[in-house]
Design a protein around this motif. Structure first.
Motif, PDB file in Angstrom:
ATOM      1  N   LYS A  28       0.554   8.765   0.624  1.00 45.52           N
ATOM      2  CA  LYS A  28       1.381   8.761  -0.585  1.00 45.52           C
ATOM      3  C   LYS A  28       0.593   9.142  -1.833  1.00 45.52           C
ATOM      4  O   LYS A  28       1.176   9.277  -2.908  1.00 45.52           O
ATOM      5  N   GLY A  29      -0.717   9.300  -1.727  1.00 45.93           N
ATOM      6  CA  GLY A  29      -1.513   9.756  -2.861  1.00 45.93           C
ATOM      7  C   GLY A  29      -1.794   8.680  -3.896  1.00 45.93           C
ATOM      8  O   GLY A  29      -2.030   8.995  -5.062  1.00 45.93           O
ATOM      9  N   HIS A  30      -1.820   7.426  -3.482  1.00 43.33           N
ATOM     10  CA  HIS A  30      -2.065   6.322  -4.414  1.00 43.33           C
ATOM     11  C   HIS A  30      -3.571   6.132  -4.595  1.00 43.33           C
ATOM     12  O   HIS A  30      -4.219   5.366  -3.870  1.00 43.33           O
ATOM     13  N   GLU A  31      -4.121   6.828  -5.579  1.00 44.83           N
ATOM     14  CA  GLU A  31      -5.577   6.861  -5.731  1.00 44.83           C
ATOM     15  C   GLU A  31      -6.177   5.495  -6.047  1.00 44.83           C
ATOM     16  O   GLU A  31      -7.206   5.115  -5.468  1.00 44.83           O
ATOM     17  N   HIS A  65      -2.094  -3.142  11.279  1.00 47.69           N
ATOM     18  CA  HIS A  65      -1.458  -1.828  11.439  1.00 47.69           C
ATOM     19  C   HIS A  65      -0.047  -2.004  11.955  1.00 47.69           C
ATOM     20  O   HIS A  65       0.320  -3.062  12.486  1.00 47.69           O
ATOM     21  N   ASP A  66       0.769  -0.968  11.779  1.00 54.32           N
ATOM     22  CA  ASP A  66       2.171  -1.061  12.170  1.00 54.32           C
ATOM     23  C   ASP A  66       2.364  -0.645  13.619  1.00 54.32           C
ATOM     24  O   ASP A  66       1.393  -0.465  14.370  1.00 54.32           O
ATOM     25  N   ALA A  67       3.628  -0.477  14.015  1.00 54.98           N
ATOM     26  CA  ALA A  67       3.936  -0.187  15.414  1.00 54.98           C
ATOM     27  C   ALA A  67       3.322   1.122  15.895  1.00 54.98           C
ATOM     28  O   ALA A  67       3.056   1.288  17.087  1.00 54.98           O
ATOM     29  N   ASP A  68       3.085   2.066  14.992  1.00 56.14           N
ATOM     30  CA  ASP A  68       2.485   3.351  15.363  1.00 56.14           C
ATOM     31  C   ASP A  68       0.985   3.402  15.098  1.00 56.14           C
ATOM     32  O   ASP A  68       0.365   4.454  15.240  1.00 56.14           O
ATOM     33  N   GLY A  69       0.429   2.279  14.709  1.00 55.09           N
ATOM     34  CA  GLY A  69      -1.010   2.214  14.506  1.00 55.09           C
ATOM     35  C   GLY A  69      -1.486   2.597  13.120  1.00 55.09           C
ATOM     36  O   GLY A  69      -2.691   2.667  12.877  1.00 55.09           O
ATOM     37  N   TYR A  70      -0.564   2.846  12.194  1.00 51.48           N
ATOM     38  CA  TYR A  70      -0.955   3.204  10.838  1.00 51.48           C
ATOM     39  C   TYR A  70      -1.228   1.938  10.028  1.00 51.48           C
ATOM     40  O   TYR A  70      -0.459   0.977  10.086  1.00 51.48           O
ATOM     41  N   GLY A  71      -2.321   1.966   9.251  1.00 54.39           N
ATOM     42  CA  GLY A  71      -2.700   0.819   8.451  1.00 54.39           C
ATOM     43  C   GLY A  71      -2.540   1.085   6.966  1.00 54.39           C
ATOM     44  O   GLY A  71      -1.993   2.107   6.543  1.00 54.39           O
ATOM     45  N   VAL A  72      -3.055   0.156   6.162  1.00 59.76           N
ATOM     46  CA  VAL A  72      -2.877   0.253   4.714  1.00 59.76           C
ATOM     47  C   VAL A  72      -3.494   1.526   4.140  1.00 59.76           C
ATOM     48  O   VAL A  72      -2.904   2.173   3.265  1.00 59.76           O
ATOM     49  N   LEU A  73      -4.671   1.913   4.626  1.00 57.50           N
ATOM     50  CA  LEU A  73      -5.322   3.094   4.066  1.00 57.50           C
ATOM     51  C   LEU A  73      -4.595   4.376   4.475  1.00 57.50           C
ATOM     52  O   LEU A  73      -4.536   5.340   3.703  1.00 57.50           O
ATOM     53  N   HIS A  74      -4.039   4.405   5.688  1.00 60.33           N
ATOM     54  CA  HIS A  74      -3.227   5.557   6.105  1.00 60.33           C
ATOM     55  C   HIS A  74      -2.082   5.806   5.117  1.00 60.33           C
ATOM     56  O   HIS A  74      -1.872   6.933   4.660  1.00 60.33           O
ATOM     57  N   TRP A  75      -1.336   4.735   4.820  1.00 62.51           N
ATOM     58  CA  TRP A  75      -0.141   4.904   3.998  1.00 62.51           C
ATOM     59  C   TRP A  75      -0.488   5.179   2.539  1.00 62.51           C
ATOM     60  O   TRP A  75       0.173   5.990   1.881  1.00 62.51           O
ATOM     61  N   ALA A  76      -1.513   4.531   2.024  1.00 59.84           N
ATOM     62  CA  ALA A  76      -1.923   4.794   0.644  1.00 59.84           C
ATOM     63  C   ALA A  76      -2.414   6.228   0.485  1.00 59.84           C
ATOM     64  O   ALA A  76      -2.134   6.896  -0.518  1.00 59.84           O
ATOM     65  N   ALA A  77      -3.159   6.734   1.495  1.00 62.07           N
ATOM     66  CA  ALA A  77      -3.662   8.105   1.446  1.00 62.07           C
ATOM     67  C   ALA A  77      -2.522   9.113   1.559  1.00 62.07           C
ATOM     68  O   ALA A  77      -2.501  10.136   0.863  1.00 62.07           O
ATOM     69  N   ALA A  89       0.840  -1.205   0.000  1.00 61.83           N
ATOM     70  CA  ALA A  89       0.000   0.000   0.000  1.00 61.83           C
ATOM     71  C   ALA A  89       0.871   1.250   0.000  1.00 61.83           C
ATOM     72  O   ALA A  89       0.597   2.213  -0.730  1.00 61.83           O
ATOM     73  N   PHE A  90       1.919   1.264   0.808  1.00 60.39           N
ATOM     74  CA  PHE A  90       2.842   2.397   0.862  1.00 60.39           C
ATOM     75  C   PHE A  90       3.503   2.629  -0.490  1.00 60.39           C
ATOM     76  O   PHE A  90       3.665   3.771  -0.938  1.00 60.39           O
ATOM     77  N   GLU A  91       3.876   1.551  -1.169  1.00 64.19           N
ATOM     78  CA  GLU A  91       4.578   1.658  -2.443  1.00 64.19           C
ATOM     79  C   GLU A  91       3.631   1.812  -3.631  1.00 64.19           C
ATOM     80  O   GLU A  91       4.079   2.009  -4.759  1.00 64.19           O
ATOM     81  N   GLY A  92       2.331   1.700  -3.387  1.00 61.07           N
ATOM     82  CA  GLY A  92       1.359   1.890  -4.462  1.00 61.07           C
ATOM     83  C   GLY A  92       1.323   0.748  -5.463  1.00 61.07           C
ATOM     84  O   GLY A  92       0.937   0.944  -6.611  1.00 61.07           O
ATOM     85  N   ASN A  93       1.680  -0.445  -5.026  1.00 61.04           N
ATOM     86  CA  ASN A  93       1.724  -1.603  -5.918  1.00 61.04           C
ATOM     87  C   ASN A  93       0.392  -2.341  -5.845  1.00 61.04           C
ATOM     88  O   ASN A  93       0.208  -3.259  -5.036  1.00 61.04           O
ATOM     89  N   LEU A  94      -0.551  -1.938  -6.687  1.00 61.73           N
ATOM     90  CA  LEU A  94      -1.895  -2.514  -6.645  1.00 61.73           C
ATOM     91  C   LEU A  94      -1.918  -4.001  -6.998  1.00 61.73           C
ATOM     92  O   LEU A  94      -2.583  -4.777  -6.297  1.00 61.73           O
ATOM     93  N   PRO A  95      -1.230  -4.461  -8.049  1.00 66.02           N
ATOM     94  CA  PRO A  95      -1.261  -5.903  -8.337  1.00 66.02           C
ATOM     95  C   PRO A  95      -0.737  -6.753  -7.182  1.00 66.02           C
ATOM     96  O   PRO A  95      -1.305  -7.802  -6.873  1.00 66.02           O
ATOM     97  N   GLY A 117      -1.762  17.309   0.733  1.00 67.35           N
ATOM     98  CA  GLY A 117      -2.472  18.086  -0.279  1.00 67.35           C
ATOM     99  C   GLY A 117      -3.148  17.283  -1.366  1.00 67.35           C
ATOM    100  O   GLY A 117      -3.352  17.796  -2.472  1.00 67.35           O
ATOM    101  N   HIS A 118      -3.543  16.062  -1.068  1.00 59.34           N
ATOM    102  CA  HIS A 118      -4.178  15.217  -2.078  1.00 59.34           C
ATOM    103  C   HIS A 118      -5.680  15.514  -2.132  1.00 59.34           C
ATOM    104  O   HIS A 118      -6.501  14.804  -1.531  1.00 59.34           O
ATOM    105  N   ALA A 119      -6.038  16.565  -2.872  1.00 57.18           N
ATOM    106  CA  ALA A 119      -7.420  17.043  -2.875  1.00 57.18           C
ATOM    107  C   ALA A 119      -8.403  15.997  -3.399  1.00 57.18           C
ATOM    108  O   ALA A 119      -9.503  15.838  -2.861  1.00 57.18           O
ATOM    109  N   LYS A 120      -8.034  15.296  -4.457  1.00 54.90           N
ATOM    110  CA  LYS A 120      -8.939  14.289  -5.020  1.00 54.90           C
ATOM    111  C   LYS A 120      -9.199  13.167  -4.024  1.00 54.90           C
ATOM    112  O   LYS A 120     -10.343  12.706  -3.860  1.00 54.90           O
ATOM    113  N   LEU A 121      -8.163  12.739  -3.334  1.00 51.32           N
ATOM    114  CA  LEU A 121      -8.332  11.697  -2.332  1.00 51.32           C
ATOM    115  C   LEU A 121      -9.161  12.192  -1.154  1.00 51.32           C
ATOM    116  O   LEU A 121      -9.930  11.428  -0.563  1.00 51.32           O
TER     117      LEU A 121
END
Length: 318
Positions: A184-187, A170-182, A149-155, A218-222
């Protein structure tokens, strides 16, 4: 018949492992799985099917193989953990480990994650057959799914989910897949995750939501997509930051407009009283200040439209 299998899986809270494609294309296999259910013989049957699905043979289509793998590991590690006195997977583990070595890999979380970063979908099955869990964690407590999710690799993300990866990990700080994808702007990844049940208002250990993450970059579309999916526009971190605070602090005008369009509060106060309006003023951003001040005045004139109770006066610019 397939509903019986679904019932068995739901008893162990494994409903998400139900093999939809396998049941549709290979009903006889599902019938035999049901005949062996509750017996160690089923583990051996899964082993036979998985060995038959090795890359050099004409096995199952990839999507079916992924479902079989997910179901087999769930059965072995959840359904029959107390009855598995003998490791029925030892033969499979050894062969998979040998194949990994031939590829220059070890059956470790580190090499699993590196393969995910390289986009090597074919290695997923080998690591799982070698005994690694699909949610094997690295030093940051990232799972392979979080990394994709962080790297934006959908396949890769799709392949991991088919193999049974936990979408709510979620990771050690509580961030999950949607946190990291959002962040990084991976729509496309965000869209896929939302469609597959990722929690739109999941919070990190400090209360950050995917919306706040998207706004900070600043990912307005997301921002608009997350709000459409039900994200709480004025949700705060545990110390009081909102998405609008973060967008203003980083001078993301389009993101601010998107948030204000959906009712973000320009007078929401951080724990020290700082509001988005004051941030714009103190950082000498006149365009943002005027935009936020105008939005604040509108909210105060029409509080019923925003379910809003004024808490502090507007700042008058000197």
């Amino acid at each position: 018949m397939s509903e019986t299998l679904r019932h068995h899986l739901e008893r162990y809270e494994l409903g998400e492992r139900y093999p939809v494609i396998l049941a549709a294309r290979y009903p006889r296999i599902v019938e035999h799985i049901l005949e062996l259910w509750g017996s160690p013989k089923l583990s051996a049957y899964f082993e036979e099917l998985l060995i038959m699905d090795r890359p050099e043979r004409q096995g199952f289509p990839p999507e079916v193989g992924a479902e079989l793998m997910s179901l087999a590991f769930a059965y072995d590690h959840v359904v029959m953990p107390q009855q598995a006195e003998v490791d029925v997977w030892s033969h499979v583990h050894e062969k998979a480990q040998e194949e990994l070595v031939q590829r220059g890999l070890d059956a470790t979380p580190r090499d699993f994650h590196q393969s995910v970063s390289r986009g090597d979908q074919g290695a997923i099955g080998l690591f799982l057959r070698a005994g690694l869990p699909v949610d094997a964690r690295d030093e940051q407590e990232w799972t392979p799914l979080i990394r994709s999710a962080f790297e934006g690799n959908l396949p890769m993300l799709e392949a991991l989910l088919k193999a049974g990866a936990a979408i709510h990990a979620h990771d050690a700080d509580g961030y999950g897949v949607l946190h990291w994808a959002a962040l990084k702007g991976h729509e496309a990844v965000v869209e896929f995750l939302l469609q597959h049940g990722a929690r739109v208002d999941a919070t990190s250990k400090h209360g950050f939501t995917p919306l706040i993450q998207a706004a900070s970059q600043g990912h307005a579309k997301l921002i608009r997509r997350l709000i459409a999916a039900g994200a709480q526009i004025n949700a705060t971190t545990f110390d009081g930051w909102t998405a609008l605070h973060k967008a203003v602090a980083n001078d993301h005008i389009d993101a601010c407009v998107a948030l204000l369009d959906h009712g973000a509060d320009p007078l929401a106060a951080y724990q020290d009283g700082t509001t988005p309006v004051t941030i714009a003023l103190q950082t000498n951003r006149p365009r943002l200040y005027e935009l936020l001040n105008m939005a604040a005045r509108l909210r105060q004139r029409r509080p019923e439209a925003y379910n809003y109770v004024p808490q502090s006066p507007l700042i008058k610019k000197d």
